[in-house]
Design a protein around this motif. Structure first.
Motif, PDB file in Angstrom:
ATOM      1  N   GLY A  92     -40.436   8.450   0.588  1.00  0.00           N
ATOM      2  CA  GLY A  92     -40.024   9.756   1.072  1.00  0.00           C
ATOM      3  C   GLY A  92     -38.571   9.801   1.495  1.00  0.00           C
ATOM      4  O   GLY A  92     -38.009  10.870   1.705  1.00  0.00           O
ATOM      5  N   HIS A  93     -37.961   8.635   1.604  1.00  0.00           N
ATOM      6  CA  HIS A  93     -36.555   8.535   1.990  1.00  0.00           C
ATOM      7  C   HIS A  93     -35.669   8.484   0.748  1.00  0.00           C
ATOM      8  O   HIS A  93     -34.689   9.220   0.637  1.00  0.00           O
ATOM      9  CB  HIS A  93     -36.370   7.285   2.840  1.00  0.00           C
ATOM     10  CG  HIS A  93     -34.958   6.885   3.102  1.00  0.00           C
ATOM     11  ND1 HIS A  93     -34.114   7.588   3.929  1.00  0.00           N
ATOM     12  CD2 HIS A  93     -34.210   5.826   2.631  1.00  0.00           C
ATOM     13  CE1 HIS A  93     -32.927   6.993   3.969  1.00  0.00           C
ATOM     14  NE2 HIS A  93     -32.967   5.929   3.188  1.00  0.00           N
ATOM     15  N   ARG A 111     -45.424   7.798  11.885  1.00  0.00           N
ATOM     16  CA  ARG A 111     -44.898   9.151  11.736  1.00  0.00           C
ATOM     17  C   ARG A 111     -43.961   9.472  12.897  1.00  0.00           C
ATOM     18  O   ARG A 111     -43.991   8.832  13.929  1.00  0.00           O
ATOM     19  CB  ARG A 111     -46.040  10.164  11.672  1.00  0.00           C
ATOM     20  CG  ARG A 111     -46.947   9.949  10.462  1.00  0.00           C
ATOM     21  CD  ARG A 111     -47.970  11.052  10.338  1.00  0.00           C
ATOM     22  NE  ARG A 111     -48.897  10.792   9.255  1.00  0.00           N
ATOM     23  CZ  ARG A 111     -49.933  11.572   8.949  1.00  0.00           C
ATOM     24  NH1 ARG A 111     -50.166  12.666   9.667  1.00  0.00           N
ATOM     25  NH2 ARG A 111     -50.729  11.267   7.947  1.00  0.00           N
ATOM     26  N   SER A 164     -40.794  15.383  10.361  1.00  0.00           N
ATOM     27  CA  SER A 164     -40.399  14.494   9.276  1.00  0.00           C
ATOM     28  C   SER A 164     -39.237  13.632   9.777  1.00  0.00           C
ATOM     29  O   SER A 164     -38.501  14.023  10.689  1.00  0.00           O
ATOM     30  CB  SER A 164     -39.968  15.304   8.055  1.00  0.00           C
ATOM     31  OG  SER A 164     -38.862  16.134   8.369  1.00  0.00           O
TER      32      SER A 164
END
Length: 315
Positions: free
Chosen positions: A23-24, A292, A306
């Protein structure tokens, strides 16, 4: 099987490829997966102290030195050919990502604090997150707040999470072990190298923030987030509400320093805004799954977020 250090480093990079960097950056995920299975590259990495083998640091140093956005075989060739320069830079540089997208959660938290505000950011790098009112924001479908660049978008699943005003910040200071400045060309180049090559959206947002800060950069002084907090806080005007801010910084502190940090903030009479991984600065533990990010005010979780601040979700 390699040495214990090489095996541990392989596990670190495998974890980065399957969890930490997902996701990065797809590019960094591919590079990390390649390194994790490459004995020759691991043997190079273990020449460095453990804290200097960090995947994000190695990839940022490589980008800073000219590596391109290629597949792992291409990256490997470049890395091996340029290893002496990479090793030298990795011993000197440190990860100092100034992710201005995190200003969106910060603004949402500051809206809950009566102002005017004195803002003290720890782990500030160049202090780009210490000037949130200079940017503009779009929270979900709400009207845009502010007029500055960049425009930072943040999805919200509850309109109540979206602030309606920008914070009234009248004093600010950044604290960092190695301060950077938006007015310095070399520092700007390093900050850009910290953003993955396959994230042009984040790179452009960073460039805009650097341009906004360039001619009036926030003040960032050298200091430790815990040891020098009291001295930094003492400089804040007494008639302002002092707010200490940590945006992805506490994870780098030693466990004992991390545990002592909230009490240190309370001792200087400040409020505390954090955007950190679950369990680091929020309570009660377990409200948000491990790994998270959580936006918290004085330790109380406000929302799940996020890592780069482009989403806020109700708990």
């Amino acid at each position: 099987m390699g040495s214990p250090a090489a095996d541990a480093t392989a596990e670190w990079y495998a974890r980065a490829a399957t969890r930490d960097l997902v996701g990065h950056s797809a590019l960094h995920v591919a590079w990390a997966a390649g390194v994790a299975a490459d004995d020759d590259v691991l043997d190079l990495l273990v020449r460095l102290p453990r804290e200097r083998r960090q995947p994000s640091l190695i990839f940022s140093v490589a980008t800073w030195l000219g590596a391109e956005a290629t597949d792992y075989p291409g990256f490997r060739t470049w890395l091996v050919e340029n290893w002496p320069a990479v090793e030298a830079a990795a011993r000197e540089r440190r990860t100092q990502t100034n992710e201005v997208g995190r200003c969106a959660p910060l603004v949402a938290a500051l809206a809950r604090i009566p102002g005017p505000i004195a803002l003290l950011e720890v782990g500030a790098a160049a202090g780009l997150c210490a000037i949130p009112e200079r940017y503009s924001y779009r929270f979900g479908d709400a009207p845009v707040l502010g007029t500055g660049d960049p425009l930072i978008s943040c999805a919200v699943d509850d309109p109540g999470l979206a602030p309606t005003t920008l914070p009234d910040i009248r004093w600010r200071l950044g604290l960092d072990l190695h301060p950077l400045s938006a007015a310095d060309a070399g520092d700007r180049e390093w900050l850009e190298a910290l953003v993955p090559l396959d994230r042009p959206d984040r790179r452009e947002r960073l460039r805009q923030a650097l341009e906004t800060a360039r001619y009036d950069p926030p003040r960032v002084v050298a200091g430790d987030a815990l040891d020098d907090l009291a001295d930094a806080a003492a400089a804040a005007p007494a008639d302002l509400t002092l707010v200490v801010v940590s945006l992805g910084t506490l994870v780098y502190l030693a466990p004992e320093a991390r545990a002592a940090f909230p009490a240190a903030v309370t001792a200087v009479g400040a409020r505390l805004v954090t955007l950190e991984q679950s369990g680091i600065a929020d309570r009660p533990a377990g409200r948000v799954p491990a790994g998270r990010f959580v936006l918290a005010l004085d330790g109380e979780a406000l929302a799940e977020a996020s890592p780069h601040g482009d989403r806020l979700s109700t708990l």
